[in-house]
Enzyme design. Structure first.
Site, PDB file in Angstrom:
ATOM      1  N   ASP A 190       0.868  -1.171   0.000  1.00 26.30           N
ATOM      2  CA  ASP A 190       0.000   0.000   0.000  1.00 26.30           C
ATOM      3  C   ASP A 190       0.908   1.224   0.000  1.00 26.30           C
ATOM      4  O   ASP A 190       1.646   1.442   0.967  1.00 26.30           O
ATOM      5  CB  ASP A 190      -0.905   0.023   1.225  1.00 26.30           C
ATOM      6  CG  ASP A 190      -1.966   1.111   1.157  1.00 26.30           C
ATOM      7  OD1 ASP A 190      -1.638   2.229   0.706  1.00 26.30           O
ATOM      8  OD2 ASP A 190      -3.112   0.861   1.547  1.00 26.30           O
ATOM      9  N   ARG A 251     -12.892  -6.234  -5.104  1.00 28.86           N
ATOM     10  CA  ARG A 251     -13.538  -5.939  -6.374  1.00 28.86           C
ATOM     11  C   ARG A 251     -12.789  -6.664  -7.490  1.00 28.86           C
ATOM     12  O   ARG A 251     -11.562  -6.732  -7.484  1.00 28.86           O
ATOM     13  CB  ARG A 251     -13.534  -4.421  -6.666  1.00 28.86           C
ATOM     14  CG  ARG A 251     -14.452  -3.606  -5.770  1.00 28.86           C
ATOM     15  CD  ARG A 251     -15.916  -3.847  -6.087  1.00 28.86           C
ATOM     16  NE  ARG A 251     -16.805  -2.986  -5.317  1.00 28.86           N
ATOM     17  CZ  ARG A 251     -17.355  -3.327  -4.167  1.00 28.86           C
ATOM     18  NH1 ARG A 251     -17.072  -4.507  -3.632  1.00 28.86           N
ATOM     19  NH2 ARG A 251     -18.164  -2.498  -3.542  1.00 28.86           N
ATOM     20  N   ASP A 274     -15.027 -13.930  -4.481  1.00 29.05           N
ATOM     21  CA  ASP A 274     -16.372 -13.562  -4.054  1.00 29.05           C
ATOM     22  C   ASP A 274     -16.947 -12.456  -4.934  1.00 29.05           C
ATOM     23  O   ASP A 274     -18.118 -12.110  -4.806  1.00 29.05           O
ATOM     24  CB  ASP A 274     -16.331 -13.083  -2.590  1.00 29.05           C
ATOM     25  CG  ASP A 274     -17.703 -12.822  -2.007  1.00 29.05           C
ATOM     26  OD1 ASP A 274     -18.557 -13.736  -2.073  1.00 29.05           O
ATOM     27  OD2 ASP A 274     -17.936 -11.713  -1.482  1.00 29.05           O
ATOM     28  N   GLU A 279     -21.899  -9.604 -12.507  1.00 25.07           N
ATOM     29  CA  GLU A 279     -22.713 -10.047 -11.377  1.00 25.07           C
ATOM     30  C   GLU A 279     -24.170  -9.681 -11.636  1.00 25.07           C
ATOM     31  O   GLU A 279     -24.447  -8.535 -12.014  1.00 25.07           O
ATOM     32  CB  GLU A 279     -22.229  -9.401 -10.070  1.00 25.07           C
ATOM     33  CG  GLU A 279     -20.836  -9.845  -9.668  1.00 25.07           C
ATOM     34  CD  GLU A 279     -20.406  -9.300  -8.304  1.00 25.07           C
ATOM     35  OE1 GLU A 279     -21.263  -8.731  -7.590  1.00 25.07           O
ATOM     36  OE2 GLU A 279     -19.230  -9.451  -7.948  1.00 25.07           O
ATOM     37  N   HIS A 298     -20.719 -13.007  -3.862  1.00 27.40           N
ATOM     38  CA  HIS A 298     -20.583 -11.672  -3.287  1.00 27.40           C
ATOM     39  C   HIS A 298     -21.268 -11.603  -1.908  1.00 27.40           C
ATOM     40  O   HIS A 298     -22.105 -10.720  -1.651  1.00 27.40           O
ATOM     41  CB  HIS A 298     -21.171 -10.621  -4.229  1.00 27.40           C
ATOM     42  CG  HIS A 298     -20.550  -9.258  -4.044  1.00 27.40           C
ATOM     43  ND1 HIS A 298     -20.325  -8.396  -5.078  1.00 27.40           N
ATOM     44  CD2 HIS A 298     -20.103  -8.620  -2.937  1.00 27.40           C
ATOM     45  CE1 HIS A 298     -19.777  -7.277  -4.631  1.00 27.40           C
ATOM     46  NE2 HIS A 298     -19.632  -7.396  -3.315  1.00 27.40           N
TER      47      HIS A 298
END
Length: 340
Positions: A190, A251, A274, A279, A298
């Protein structure tokens, strides 16, 4: 005169999100109405014409930009204009156009409530993936003999793995906190994570390239930004360690989905996903059939307790707004671009 509050979500979702007590609290906050028809954005514009506060869910259709053009300061429908969108879910970018903020509409979301459930799901996915729980369960259901089952390669112990967390977000940090008791070594990629913050978290900072090459498990927790879209691309996927486990509860836009699926199908890596580009996931999708992949619809944030906490947090925000108190989960213009 009481503030007009319009809830726009299906009957099923409203019943799952709001306990009776929280629904009563919301009703006492203003003149409450509920619209269960979530079939089109056009119908939403009509019902929100006189609302000051709109409460939304993930089945609420996108709010039309024209609604906010008409609600800019000085332009009114009836005696009120829309001033607050209180979203019971996480991401609002799909739901509320940026023009809303430009015209002074405030936005709040319940994403802070979701971190615990998603983090728990991520850790569960990591352990289940390392221990091949789903393939073993599927083989038993299919009648594979006991002797063949126990001859399968054994799983791996989380304690001895290097886990790479991509994104020191609220959910990323919650996942790290839950991983610590297992004793595994954690890397975090990060660019905004400082050395001091990494030390406080008990993790080692790494570039995404370093993390991909060193981690046995890669768990994604970054927001979707221009800089992060497709960040785990074909090149980096090719540099994953053989047998590496990739867990995506964030995502699908963060990864090159086709390359990830190809690597799993080739037996190079394992994937627990997931989230997907399409979707609901089509019934004929290769993601559903690939042997190296475990898929879920999800549901990482979906628990009974979390749903009720989302409803309670949203009502709390509406009450703060009505009473002129500072919002705790407001989506600012900057936040809208980064993590909305």
């Amino acid at each position: 005169m009481a503030d007009p509050i319009v809830v726009v979500m299906s009957e099923e979702l409203r019943a799952r999100i709001f306990t009776e007590a929280d629904w009563d609290r919301l009703g006492r906050a203003g003149e409450l109405s509920w619209v269960s028809d979530v079939s089109s954005s056009a119908s939403v514009r009509t019902v929100l014409a006189d609302a000051r506060i709109c409460v939304t869910g993930w089945d609420t259709p996108p709010l039309p930009a024209a609604l906010f053009d008409d609600s800019r300061p000085g332009s009114h429908h009836g005696s009120h204009r829309l001033e607050l969108v209180a979203h019971t879910g996480g991401s609002v970018r799909r739901l509320v156009p940026a023009v809303a903020l430009e015209h002074g509409v405030r936005i709040t979301q319940a994403s802070a409530v979701l971190a615990e459930a998603v983090a728990e799901f991520a850790v569960m996915s990591i352990i289940a993936g390392l221990r091949d729980v789903v393939p073993f369960a599927s083989a038993m259901r299919d009648g594979e003999t006991w002797s063949r089952l126990v001859e399968r390669p054994p799983g791996r112990l989380l304690r001895d793995q290097v886990v790479g967390i991509v994104g020191a977000s609220r959910t990323g940090r919650a996942t790290l906190h839950r991983l610590q008791p297992f004793g595994c070594r954690c890397l975090v990629a990060d660019p905004f994570l400082t050395e001091d913050a990494a030390a406080d978290l008990g993790v080692q900072r790494a570039t995404l390239e370093e993390l991909v090459e060193r981690a046995d498990v890669v768990s994604l927790h970054a927001p979707v930004l221009p800089e992060t879209r497709g960040m785990l691309g074909r090149g980096l996927i090719g540099r994953l360690k053989p047998g590496a486990l990739v867990v995506n509860t964030a995502r699908s836009a963060l990864v090159d989905s086709a390359a990830l699926l190809e690597a799993a199908a080739a037996g190079r890596i394992q994937v627990v996903a997931d989230v997907f580009d399409d979707e609901p996931l089509p019934a004929d999708s290769e993601w559903r059939r690939c042997v190296g992949v475990v898929t879920t619809p999800h549901i990482a944030a979906l628990t009974v307790e979390t749903l009720h906490e989302q409803g309670a947090a949203t009502v709390d925000e509406v009450l703060r707004f009505v009473n002129g108190a500072p919002l705790q989960h407001e989506v600012t213009r900057q936040a809208y671009q980064i993590n909305a």
